[in-house]
Motif scaffolding. Structure first.
Motif: not given
Lengths: 457, 422
Positions: A168, A252, A375-377, A419-420, A425-430, B331, B333, B380, B382-383, B408, B410-413
């Motif tokens: 990203y 963004r 979003t938060t995981n 997020s980075t 691994g909790v945050l994600n832009l969606e 990471e 999980q 990642r 998703r819980h 979960f 990020p985008e573009f991964f």
């Protein structure tokens, strides 16, 4: 701990030493910079080619070699070691020195006289480039534009290397560099060289506040077909494209993918992003200030049009005085001097957060009418604080993450750093499929099945 | 509206503070939180980031300092030396005595030391609290080598911290592979490789025999079980933790390894509760341990006890297990139940990326094909989706074919679900 306060060491005492290539890069940078500085005392005016290529380009190349090598020496991953133990990035002596230097530069740039700039060795240094590419002599604005663009490019490469574990960040930084180089530098300069209006497609009202002023519109209308097209594009960008793109992607798409102010913040300013104020008090001030600026420029633009229709009538003197006030206070002092000059002191997005009317407009759209959210995981947040610390907009991201709540904030520019840097691994832009499902207050930790307050999955 | 009670909470970690916050949300009770460690709640999980310069202490405080006063949560900096259950009071080291209507003990853990010679030398320590951070800061200045003992989560954190200061590290791990009592072999090996790629001198199957002292009482070397002497000026002991309950001796509160509590987190005294690391469940739920010293369970226990104290009797039920960590750059999980060795009647699907730094494992029951657990490294998940799959016993085939739902990243991964072939 004893690490607080001023240190005269540029890097953190804990940072790794340099290898041969890094030392070469730094040496080249220092020598070339000294050479340039000597040139600025006079010699550059006589032989700009020599000083431009050996001096300016030499220092740029040296700095690039050092930067590239530094980041390639480290494995991909979060690179925030020593940020708060280094003088430059933790408001130490070097941070203050850089802040004062940048502020001084902006003061001279905006309020220095033409006599001071025209014919000065600093401007003449760029004569070879300006004449060679665009066939016109450089002025201070060419100088500024060029340095700005070079900063985004070099520090953009640095950002790509620093964040290379995140696609990203790589894609987004490429976008910033592309828009700066093409839309905010090459195209306007070529247009100018063809005696057309120096038009920046990547800026529009209300950020480029004069774009929809009657005087600008008249100017475009008299500029023939191209002028009319530029006017139409401006209006479309402000009133149609902006709401649509923001609905689908959040603010963004502009603030951290296209805009040059955001672009500079996320590249040259990246070492200082952690200095933003995260307090609730700062958030309150932010909301008052940024929306006041939006109201100011909207009212002013309307006033100018009313005045234009009334042909000077009742608002004549007021609206022109207000235009001057806005240009000085907001357009120059805030956006430039404070916005960039104070990077090492207040963080990188001071202008974007507290002053930019475009950000205010985009923010209102994002807050109330957008599919974008962070979003938060589930329950995975450990409240470590990395996300909030590295949020350049001063959003206390963690306050939401630890509640398992989506982040829907007007100010979020979607840079994605939260997020980075998140270690869990909790945050994600969606971008969701609708804008109505974003708020999800979640007082109980996800997974705590004993307590019946959980909402559906 | 119930009568106002005075609730004393010992410990300002995630368990105690979550209890305080939720009691405040639900009631007007008087709340006093006592800590000997710091004035304010901070995130102990972030200690490493302060040392590495990612953050300062102030950044690790999840709430601004005015928050406590505004919410009438009294913070008191003191060490509780005694709990006197017969008079419902606690004795502070200052000699002050406070009485409570309800007492919540959330005192966390202390680092293990197993009686090694030299374990109390200067430059030898665990990493659990703020004082540990301060001593690590002081004792690692200008040193030439450090040794970290213990192949678990704190051990690898200490290794990463020391590396950030360019201090060479020897990492002694007693087991055959990193954290192999929790991680299956393949995942454990990912981390072995990753540790070595950071130029750490990783010694597997190597235990600590003793720590040698210099003339000033500072560590100068360790002696391994193989008799090798490794010169070092700092020794990190990361061989687990145990409940911090020594101050409860003679209080009448029943303890074993930890403070024994029932499903309401209540001790043998009906007005005394224990939460977080220091609590030991008399009857843990199926597949769960009696003491779970992790952030998330402390948080959930705090929420649970707040409900009970405020009149809504609630059993502690932490649902499906989950956890996460970060091993340097990788990471991790986990959701549900993935054990180091498959249990009887279980099978697993395992995929690892070609570069050996990302992986997914899905454990399921052979007979029913229902998934029971996930491990993800460098990816990642998703819980909510994983939990739902485990809760409803979704079949492994369906999970594999709809793995995308759990992505979960990020985008573009790169879309791992396209790569993953089991």
């Amino acid at each position: 701990m004893s690490r607080e306060g001023f240190s005269i060491s540029l890097a953190s005492p804990y940072a790794p030493g340099m290898d041969g290539i890094q030392k070469f890069g730094i040496a080249l940078f220092v020598v070339a910079l000294l050479f340039t500085v000597i040139g600025l005392f006079g010699p550059a005016a006589n032989d700009p080619e020599l000083f431009f290529y050996l001096g300016f380009i030499g220092s740029v190349v040296g700095l690039s070699i050092y930067t590239v090598r530094t980041y390639l020496n480290r494995p991909a991953g979060v690179q925030n070691n020593h940020i708060f133990t280094s003088s430059l990035t933790n408001r130490g002596l070097w941070g203050w020195a850089l802040g004062i230097f940048l502020t001084g530069f902006y003061v001279a740039l905006y309020w220095g006289s033409d006599e001071m700039w025209n014919g000065s060795p600093l401007v003449l240094l760029f004569n070879p480039l300006s004449q060679g590419l665009f066939n016109h002599p450089p002025d201070r604005w060419f100088l500024y534009s060029f340095i700005y663009t070079v900063s985004i490019l070099i520090m953009g490469v640095r950002a790509i290397l620093k964040y290379r574990h995140s696609n990203y960040q790589i894609v987004r930084t490429c976008s910033i560099m592309f828009f700066q180089l093409g839309f905010a530098f090459l195209i306007p300069q070529f247009l100018k060289s063809m005696s057309q209006p120096e038009y920046y497609f990547s800026y529009f009202w209300p950020l480029d506040y004069a774009r929809l002023f009657p005087s600008t519109v008249d100017g475009m209308l008299s500029g023939g077909t191209i002028g009319i097209w530029m006017l139409i594009i401006s209006a479309i960008l402000t009133f149609i494209a902006t709401p649509i793109l923001t609905y689908f992607f959040g603010k963004r798409w502009y603030c951290s993918w296209v805009c040059g102010c955001g672009g500079l913040a996320n590249t040259a300013g990246d070492p200082f992003r952690q200095l933003s104020d995260k307090s609730i008090k700062a958030w309150k001030i932010e909301r008052w200030m940024i929306h006041s600026v939006l109201v100011f420029i909207t009212v002013l633009t309307i006033l100018l049009w009313v005045n234009s229709f009334l042909e000077g009538g009742i608002f004549g003197s007021i609206s022109h005085a207000l235009t001057k006030v806005y240009a000085f206070l907001i357009g120059q002092a805030f956006a430039g001097v404070v916005g960039v000059g104070f990077y090492p002191l207040l963080g990188t997005r001071v202008w974007c957060r507290f002053g930019c009317p475009m950000a205010a407009y985009l923010g209102l759209l994002q807050k109330y009418f957008s599919r974008f959210r962070i979003t938060t995981n589930g329950g995975q947040c450990i409240s470590c604080g990395n996300c909030s610390t590295y949020c350049e907009m001063g959003i206390d991201v963690q306050a939401y993450a630890q509640r398992g709540e989506n982040i829907v904030r007007a100010s979020c520019v979607g840079c994605g750093i939260c997020s980075t840097v998140c270690p869990r691994g909790v945050l994600n832009l969606e971008n969701g499929s609708t804008h109505t499902d974003r708020e999800n207050a979640n007082p109980i930790t996800f997974g705590n099945d004993g307590i019946g307050l959980r909402k559906g999955i | 509206m119930t009568a106002q009670k005075h609730i004393i909470i010992i410990g300002n970690g995630i368990a105690g503070i979550t209890a305080a916050r939720h009691i405040r949300k639900r009631s007007d009770h008087h709340i006093t939180v006592i800590s000997a460690e710091t004035d304010h709640f901070f995130s102990r999980t972030a200690l490493m980031y302060i040392y590495m310069g990612h953050m300062k202490y102030e950044h690790t405080k999840p709430y601004e300092d005015w928050f406590w006063d505004k919410n009438s949560i009294i913070l008191k900096r003191a060490y509780v030396s005694k709990v006197e259950t017969n008079s419902n009071s606690i004795l502070l080291d200052s000699g002050e005595r406070l009485t409570y209507d309800e007492l919540i003990i959330a005192t966390g853990s202390v680092s293990n030391k197993f009686g090694w010679t030299g374990q109390d030398l200067k430059g030898v320590q665990g990493l659990y609290n703020y004082q540990d951070l301060e001593s690590m800061e002081a004792d690692t200045k200008g040193i030439e080598r450090a040794v970290v003992v213990g192949g678990g989560l704190i051990g690898i954190e200490m290794v990463e911290m020391l590396l950030s200061r360019q201090i060479p590290v020897t990492f002694l791990v007693r087991e055959a592979s990193f954290w192999d009592n929790v991680l299956p072999k393949e995942e454990s090996e990912i981390i072995n490789r990753h540790i070595r790629s950071h130029h750490v001198d990783l010694r597997l199957k190597t235990d600590l025999k003793e720590i040698l002292s210099d003339e000033k009482g500072t560590a100068r070397a360790v002696l391994t079980g193989d008799g090798e002497e490794i010169a070092c000026q700092f020794v990190g002991l990361a061989v687990g933790v145990h409940p911090n309950i020594s101050f409860l001796k003679d209080s009448g509160i029943e303890t074993d390894k930890g403070i024994l509590v029932n499903e309401k987190l209540q001790t043998n005294f009906s007005n005394i509760y224990a939460l977080g690391d220091c609590a030991q469940l008399r009857q843990p739920r199926e597949a769960r341990r009696a003491i779970e010293a992790v952030w998330y369970t402390g948080k959930m226990m705090g929420e649970t006890v707040a409900a009970t104290i405020c009149g809504n009797q609630t059993d502690y039920n932490p649902g499906i297990w989950f956890n996460s960590a970060k091993f340097m750059d990788i990471e991790y999980q986990t959701y549900g139940y993935v054990s180091a060795q498959l249990k009887e009647g279980e099978e697993s699907l395992y995929w690892e990326s070609k570069d050996g730094v990302r992986s997914i494992r899905i454990v399921f029951q052979s007979a029913t094909k229902s998934v029971v657990g996930f491990n993800a490294f460098g990816i990642r998940l998703r819980h909510k989706v994983c939990e739902q799959w485990i809760k409803t016993g979704t079949s492994v085939d369906e999970v594999v074919s709809s793995l995308k739902k759990a992505n979960f990243n990020p985008e573009f991964f790169k879309k791992f679900e396209k790569e993953v072939i089991f």
